[in-house]
Design a protein around this motif. Structure first.
Motif, PDB file in Angstrom:
ATOM      1  N   ASP A  87      42.146 111.708-128.581  1.00 54.37           N
ATOM      2  CA  ASP A  87      41.991 110.490-129.383  1.00 54.37           C
ATOM      3  C   ASP A  87      41.033 109.508-128.717  1.00 54.37           C
ATOM      4  N   TYR A  88      41.080 109.418-127.419  1.00 57.28           N
ATOM      5  CA  TYR A  88      40.186 108.523-126.694  1.00 57.28           C
ATOM      6  C   TYR A  88      38.730 108.967-126.875  1.00 57.28           C
ATOM      7  N   SER A 106      37.550 108.105-130.387  1.00 59.35           N
ATOM      8  CA  SER A 106      37.313 106.675-130.568  1.00 59.35           C
ATOM      9  C   SER A 106      35.994 106.222-129.956  1.00 59.35           C
ATOM     10  N   TYR A 130      36.966 101.909-123.277  1.00 56.75           N
ATOM     11  CA  TYR A 130      37.209 101.664-124.705  1.00 56.75           C
ATOM     12  C   TYR A 130      36.490 100.399-125.178  1.00 56.75           C
ATOM     13  N   LYS A 137      32.740 100.851-125.078  1.00 51.62           N
ATOM     14  CA  LYS A 137      32.270 101.882-126.004  1.00 51.62           C
ATOM     15  C   LYS A 137      31.334 102.881-125.315  1.00 51.62           C
ATOM     16  N   ARG A 154      50.034  98.690-128.926  1.00 50.26           N
ATOM     17  CA  ARG A 154      48.639  98.287-129.094  1.00 50.26           C
ATOM     18  C   ARG A 154      48.588  96.764-129.221  1.00 50.26           C
ATOM     19  N   SER A 185      46.007  99.940-125.569  1.00 51.03           N
ATOM     20  CA  SER A 185      46.472 100.874-126.590  1.00 51.03           C
ATOM     21  C   SER A 185      47.005 102.123-125.898  1.00 51.03           C
ATOM     22  N   SER A 209      45.606 104.816-125.613  1.00 56.24           N
ATOM     23  CA  SER A 209      44.523 105.475-124.880  1.00 56.24           C
ATOM     24  C   SER A 209      44.194 104.777-123.570  1.00 56.24           C
TER      25      SER A 209
END
Length: 383
Positions: free
Chosen positions: A77-78, A81, A137, A140, A202, A211, A213
């Motif tokens: 999932d990380y 994202s 995260y 980005k 989260r 979150s 992640s």
């Protein structure tokens, strides 16, 4: 008492009996002494031993294994994202193990001079690595994510943990310490995914996102920071001066005692054989040649090629089996979240429970193998 201990050890070898504690100790790949220590050696070992320092090494092992596997349920999932494919989670998870190959080299060399400084450096690098992993995260950036995991691998001090147990723990409890090392690793492997399954919140504080992640990274960063504080307060560097003098001395005469000569003397018959005495001179040349060859075999390898030539075919087969075992296990763990979510629609909590159960089966399986199966069958078949 030492002679009785030697007899009991010989009986265990002849009957191939192995208890669970010995099995775990051998699984840690920490060298054990074949003969019992003398009083002088035990006194030197007691001077180097510090229980809290041993516990700090075991906690380091536990936290590192938690750090390795806590991201497994959420790594896919990380990666998604951050705009990458879900299978990139294999690169994210495996980058830590790749960096560990290099960290083992310089940590092993560093442990020749100190144990405290490598552990401090390891804690700092792991703290920074987890912060980078958590901040990827908000930035980005997949690069920051992988760099964070590489830093975590470069902070692996498992070589220092093994070295401390081998050098600074007395022989009488070294087997227990080795078993504790294996148990800490297995428990960390189980606790990592379990903690990831609990971190399902989260929220956002200022510009930082927390979150499922990123929370594993923040949690481990706090854990390593607290460990660093405990390490600086409680760790005791062993006295290196006692390591230089490994030969016990006779306090009355001031002369060194050769343990090998004493053991050989105990092994000799009370009544000598006259014929064997006559043949002693004839066998001197053969013994000198065998001693020279034995000394040559004990010389350290100077290159990878010379080290490889020292391995026997049996050792090569065992190393191949060990590699394939770890290879299959890492594939199962790394891709479990991708496979289960794609085919079974499992969520993060289900994957975490599945991986935690797999980790908890390590010690029971080792108990069955070490206590029963290893005593029923030989390691190799009859030729």
């Amino acid at each position: 008492d030492p002679i009785i201990d030697m007899i009991n050890s010989s009986v265990d070898k002849l009957t191939r009996s192995t208890n669970f504690l010995r099995f775990l100790g051998q699984h840690a790949l920490i060298a054990q002494e074949e003969s019992p220590s003398t009083a002088g050696e035990e006194e030197i070992e007691d001077q180097k031993y510090h229980f809290v320092s041993l516990m700090l090494n075991l906690v380091n092992t536990f936290l590192y294994m938690v750090n390795t596997y806590i991201i497994v349920p959420t790594a896919d999932d990380y990666s998604v994202s951050l705009g990458a494919a879900s299978t990139v989670c294999g690169v994210v998870i495996g980058s830590m193990a790749v960096a560990q190959v290099f960290s083992s080299v310089y940590f092993s060399a560093w442990s020749n001079k100190s144990y405290f400084k490598p552990l401090v450096f390891s804690s700092i690098v792991l703290f920074l690595g987890n912060v980078c992993y958590a901040m990827a995260y908000d930035t980005k950036s997949l690069t920051v994510l992988i760099v964070g995991r590489l830093l975590c691998g470069l902070g692996s001090a498992r070589a220092v943990n093994r070295r401390y147990i081998s050098d600074c723990v007395p022989a009488r409890i070294r087997m227990q310490a080795s078993a504790g090392f294996v148990s800490a690793s297995a428990l960390g492997m189980a606790c990592g995914p379990a903690l990831a399954g609990l971190l399902q919140w989260r929220f956002k504080i200022y510009m930082v996102t927390f979150s499922q992640s990123t929370l594993p990274g923040w949690l481990m960063a706090v854990a390593w920071l607290l460990y660093l504080v405990w390490l600086c307060i409680s760790f005791k560097e062993p006295n290196r001066a006692t390591e230089a003098d490994d030969t016990p001395h006779n306090r009355a005469s001031g002369q060194s005692v050769d343990i090998g000569q004493v053991e050989n003397g105990l092994a000799q018959p009370l009544l000598g054989d006259s014929e064997s005495k006559l043949n002693d001179d004839d066998d001197d040349d053969e013994e000198d040649e065998s001693e020279e060859s034995a000394q040559d075999s004990r010389k350290p390898a100077t290159s990878i090629g010379s080290a490889y030539r020292l391995l026997t075919p049996s050792v090569k087969v065992q190393l191949l089996i060990y590699f394939m075992l770890k290879y299959a296990m890492e594939i199962l763990l790394s891709e479990s979240s991708v496979i289960t979510s794609h085919y079974f629609n499992w969520n993060t909590s289900s994957v975490a429970i599945f991986l935690a159960i797999l980790g908890l089966t390590v010690l029971p399986i080792n108990a069955v193998v070490g206590t029963y199966i290893s005593n029923m069958f030989e390691d190799r078949g009859n030729s």
